[in-house]
Design a protein around this motif. Structure first.
Motif, PDB file in Angstrom:
ATOM      1  N   ILE A  52      21.937  -2.948 -22.915  1.00 48.98           N
ATOM      2  CA  ILE A  52      23.242  -2.420 -23.307  1.00 48.98           C
ATOM      3  C   ILE A  52      23.436  -2.549 -24.815  1.00 48.98           C
ATOM      4  O   ILE A  52      24.044  -1.686 -25.461  1.00 48.98           O
ATOM      5  CB  ILE A  52      24.365  -3.136 -22.533  1.00 48.98           C
ATOM      6  N   LEU A 102      29.367   1.144 -18.265  1.00 51.02           N
ATOM      7  CA  LEU A 102      28.118   0.463 -18.639  1.00 51.02           C
ATOM      8  C   LEU A 102      28.383  -0.954 -19.139  1.00 51.02           C
ATOM      9  O   LEU A 102      27.550  -1.847 -18.980  1.00 51.02           O
ATOM     10  CB  LEU A 102      27.397   1.263 -19.728  1.00 51.02           C
ATOM     11  N   SER A 107      23.936  -6.142 -15.587  1.00 51.91           N
ATOM     12  CA  SER A 107      22.892  -5.614 -16.465  1.00 51.91           C
ATOM     13  C   SER A 107      21.724  -5.026 -15.698  1.00 51.91           C
ATOM     14  O   SER A 107      21.096  -4.067 -16.156  1.00 51.91           O
ATOM     15  CB  SER A 107      22.399  -6.713 -17.409  1.00 51.91           C
ATOM     16  N   THR A 110      22.519  -1.498 -14.968  1.00 51.76           N
ATOM     17  CA  THR A 110      22.383  -0.693 -16.190  1.00 51.76           C
ATOM     18  C   THR A 110      20.930  -0.332 -16.423  1.00 51.76           C
ATOM     19  O   THR A 110      20.610   0.804 -16.804  1.00 51.76           O
ATOM     20  CB  THR A 110      22.921  -1.479 -17.407  1.00 51.76           C
ATOM     21  N   TYR A 216      29.236  -4.610 -28.592  1.00 53.00           N
ATOM     22  CA  TYR A 216      27.851  -4.558 -28.126  1.00 53.00           C
ATOM     23  C   TYR A 216      26.894  -4.010 -29.180  1.00 53.00           C
ATOM     24  O   TYR A 216      25.704  -3.864 -28.913  1.00 53.00           O
ATOM     25  CB  TYR A 216      27.749  -3.691 -26.864  1.00 53.00           C
TER      26      TYR A 216
END
Length: 266
Positions: A52, A102, A107, A110, A216
């Protein structure tokens, strides 16, 4: 491992990505992220936890190119520009929603989503010439180009690369619409990645990264990728050689499929 050890590798990948961005209009993330996945042992955390961050950082590096594409397309635009605002609203809302999703899903999901869309894009690069002949895509040239651009968002891309699949049979007006919309994919998504929170688990295990993160987005990666790619863009001349572009497209498809195959096997 400190992120500084990764910067030379990211620099090399960004230079290669700049070549593809110049010659094939492919977002930088389609080289940088799979390339880093291939060097998983050098990464400071699991690929699933870093993905991400890489997606958001690649989007930030793509933003200046999207703005330049918008300005260039707007100057030479020959269609009904009011349609751009209609598509831009839908694309922007969808883009920020995808970024928010997202940012909150686990994770590992994702990573699965990323792998799925990467396989989809690599497959479309190969079968694109056959789809290009389909009456369905010819009759819906604008819609197919615009909404397929959202498929690049989970991959860290602005959506321009889908034009390499569809727009050889589209008219110049359709290409003009498509070229103006990358900024409306990237900028809202970046807002979605900046405002939620820091990637807490990653920062807790790597406290040295806290000052390098904006949400992020790891800004040193974004700056390095953009600078290297932009310098490559400046130095590389686009000869518009169709044969070279076709070979580059198939090499990219094989590269992406090889990364996916390696991930599955390991």
């Amino acid at each position: 491992m400190d992120l500084l050890w990764l910067l030379p590798l990211i620099l090399v990948l960004a230079v290669i990505a700049g070549v593809y961005q110049k010659l094939n209009k492919v977002s930088l993330s389609f080289i940088v992220i799979p390339g880093l996945i291939g060097f998983e042992s050098l990464l400071p955390a699991n690929v699933e936890d870093l993905l991400i961050i890489l997606i958001a950082s690649s989007l930030a590096a793509n933003l200046p190119f999207s703005v330049m594409s918008f300005v260039s397309a707007a100057r030479s635009f020959k269609g009904d520009f009011s349609l751009v605002s209609k598509y831009a609203t839908r694309i922007s809302l969808s883009s920020i929603l995808i970024a928010q999703i997202l940012g909150v899903i686990p994770s590992i999901y994702t990573y699965y989503l990323y792998s799925l869309f990467l396989a989809l894009f690599a497959s479309f690069l190969i079968i694109g010439p056959f789809l290009d002949r389909a009456d369905f895509f010819k009759s819906r040239a604008i819609d197919s180009l615009v909404y397929m651009s959202l498929f690049s968002l989970p991959l860290g891309g602005s959506g321009h690369e889908w034009g390499k699949v569809f727009y050889s049979k589209a008219d110049a007006k359709s290409v003009g619409y498509f070229s103006t919309l990358g900024v409306f994919v990237v900028f809202p998504a970046l807002l979605g990645f900046v405002f939620p929170t820091l990637p807490v688990s990653f920062v807790e295990s790597n406290p040295w990264t806290e000052s390098w993160m904006i949400g992020y987005i790891c800004w040193p990666i974004s700056v390095l990728v953009f600078a290297a790619a932009y310098a490559t863009n400046f130095l590389i001349k686009n000869t518009q050689n169709q044969t070279d572009q076709a070979w580059l497209k198939y090499i990219l498809a094989l590269f992406l499929l090889a990364v996916l195959f390696r991930s599955v096997m390991t």
